[in-house]
Design a protein around this motif. Structure first.
Motif: not given
Length: 364
Positions: A132-147
Motif C-alpha cells: 500500500e505504501d508503494l501504491n502512493m507512487s502511482f495512486k492519488s488516493h490509497i485505501a488507508s488514506q480514505i479510511s
C-alpha cells in the motif's frame, strides 16, 4: 543526548495542564498507535493509558507484534507518568484487507482542555502494508488514506465540542495530512495542528488542490537529517530537520531523534545523502509513467506473495524457502514481465549512479 523515553522520565511528572502540549508530545502520541492494542482494548472502550500499560505488562511480550523494541520501554513509561497516564484512549481500530491492499490502524486520545489527539499508525510488518505504501507512487488516493478521513469524521462527530490535533509517523503522518485535507470545513476549522513525522508526501494533484492549500498552514513536518521516507513524493509545507543518532535509512527510527527539554534538537538542513536520494527518486518517478509503476509493483508483490508469508518477519525467518519461492516465481514470469522488472530497476540504478557522480564532482 536524550530521546522520547528520556523526555517522559524528565517531563512525566508534569501534566499537560501544567506544561502545555509540545512537539515531543506529538511524536510520543503519534507512536502510541503502533503499540499492540489488539488484545488489551476493545474498539469502543474508553480507558486510561495507565490501565492499558498495566494490561500490556501482563501479556506475553514474545507473542505480541512489537514493531520496534523500544515500544516495550515507552509504553510503561507513559502509563506510569503523570503527563500521559491519566489520558484516556478510545476508538482503537486495526484493519488489514489484502483485497483492498489496505493496512490501517488508529487510536484517539482524549486530552485536557477539551482537545483530542487522533493518532494514525504507519506501516506495520505486513507485506500488504508495504504494498500500500508503494501504491502512493502511482495512486492519488490509497485505501488507508480514505479510511483515515472516515475515521476522523467519526471521531469529530462523536466529540463535537473538542478541538483536534492529528499526527502520525511514517505513512501515519501522510494519512494524518490526507485526512485533515479532505474533511469538511467544519471539522477542518476545529483542527489545531497536523503533525507529519517523517511521512511521505503526495502526488501533484493533491498538493495543488484547494483543500490541501487550506490545511497547509496547520501542517508541522519533522524529518531526520538523512531522511528518505519523509522526502518521498511532493511536499509543500516547511519542515524541521531533527538530529538523529542513527545513520541513513535507520534515522526513520523516531527513538533515535534527539530532544532537549520540550523541543527537538534541530539542524539547518538535511545531509547530502538525503538530497541525492530525494533527487534520484523524483527523477526516477518522472521517467516512468504511473501505469508502468503500477505494473512493476504488481509484478514485484506477486513474486513476494509466492512465499505465502504475510509479514516481512515471516519471510526473513524462513529466508531459504522464501528465496527459493521468489527465484522460482521470477523464473516463471513471461518475457514481458521480466523486461518490466529489469527496465524499472535498471532505470533507478542508472539515475542513482549519475546523481552520485554529479554530487562527487561538484564537491571536489
Amino acid at each position: 543526548m536524550a530521546n522520547v523515553c528520556d523526555y517522559v522520565k524528565w517531563r512525566g511528572d508534569l501534566s499537560i495542564e501544567q506544561s502545555e502540549f509540545n512537539e515531543i508530545d506529538n511524536l510520543i502520541l503519534s507512536r502510541f498507535s503502533y503499540f499492540p492494542f489488539d488484545k488489551i482494548i476493545k474498539e469502543n472502550e474508553v480507558v486510561t493509558i495507565k490501565e492499558l500499560s498495566e494490561r500490556f505488562k501482563k501479556q506475553d511480550i514474545s507473542k505480541l507484534p512489537i514493531l520496534w523494541k523500544d515500544d516495550v520501554d515507552l509504553f510503561p513509561l507513559m502509563g506510569e507518568s503523570e503527563r500521559f497516564g491519566k489520558l484516556l484512549a478510545t476508538k482503537y481500530i486495526n484493519k488489514i484487507d489484502p483485497e483492498q491492499e489496505k493496512q490501517f490502524a488508529a487510536i484517539t486520545v482524549l486530552m485536557p482542555n477539551d482537545t483530542i489527539f487522533v493518532s494514525y499508525r504507519g506501516t506495520d510488518n505486513t507485506i500488504v502494508g508495504w504494498k500500500e505504501d508503494l501504491n502512493m507512487s502511482f495512486k492519488s488516493h490509497i485505501a488507508s488514506q480514505i479510511s483515515a478521513k472516515k475515521y476522523l469524521e467519526i471521531i469529530a462527530q462523536e466529540y463535537p465540542d473538542k478541538k483536534i490535533r492529528i499526527g502520525g509517523h511514517s505513512k501515519g503522518g501522510n494519512i494524518a495530512v490526507y485526512a485533515a485535507t479532505f474533511v469538511n470545513k467544519e471539522i477542518k476549522d476545529r483542527i489545531i495542528n497536523v503533525y507529519n513525522n517523517d511521512g511521505p508526501g503526495f502526488c501533484e494533484k493533491i498538493i495543488e488542490s484547494n483543500e490541501y492549500i487550506e490545511i497547509l498552514p496547520k501542517i508541522h513536518t519533522f524529518i531526520p537529517q538523512s531522511s528518505v521516507v519523509g522526502r518521498l513524493l511532493n511536499h509543500e509545507e516547511k519542515y524541521t530537520v531533527v538530529e538523529s543518532t542513527q545513520v541513513g535509512l535507520l534515522q526513520h527510527d523516531l527513538y533515535s531523534w534527539q530532544v532537549l527539554g520540550g523541543k527537538f534538537v534541530t539542524l539547518e538542513e538535511v545531509t547530502n545523502g538525503s538530497q541525492i536520494v530525494d533527487k534520484t527518486i523524483k527523477e526516477w518517478l518522472k521517467s516512468i509513467s504511473p501505469e508502468e509503476r503500477g505494473k512493476f509493483l504488481d509484478i514485484l508483490f506477486e513474486i513476494l506473495n509466492s512465499t505465502d508469508a504475510k509479514t516481512l518477519s515471516e519471510m526473513s525467518s524462513n529466508w531459504f524457502a522464501s528465496a527459493k519461492a521468489v527465484l522460482t516465481t521470477y523464473k516463471n514470469l513471461d518475457s514481458e514481465n521480466k523486461e518490466i522488472i529489469i527496465k524499472t530497476i535498471t532505470s533507478l540504478m542508472n539515475i542513482a549512479k549519475r546523481n552520485v557522480l554529479a554530487r562527487n564532482k561538484n564537491t571536489k
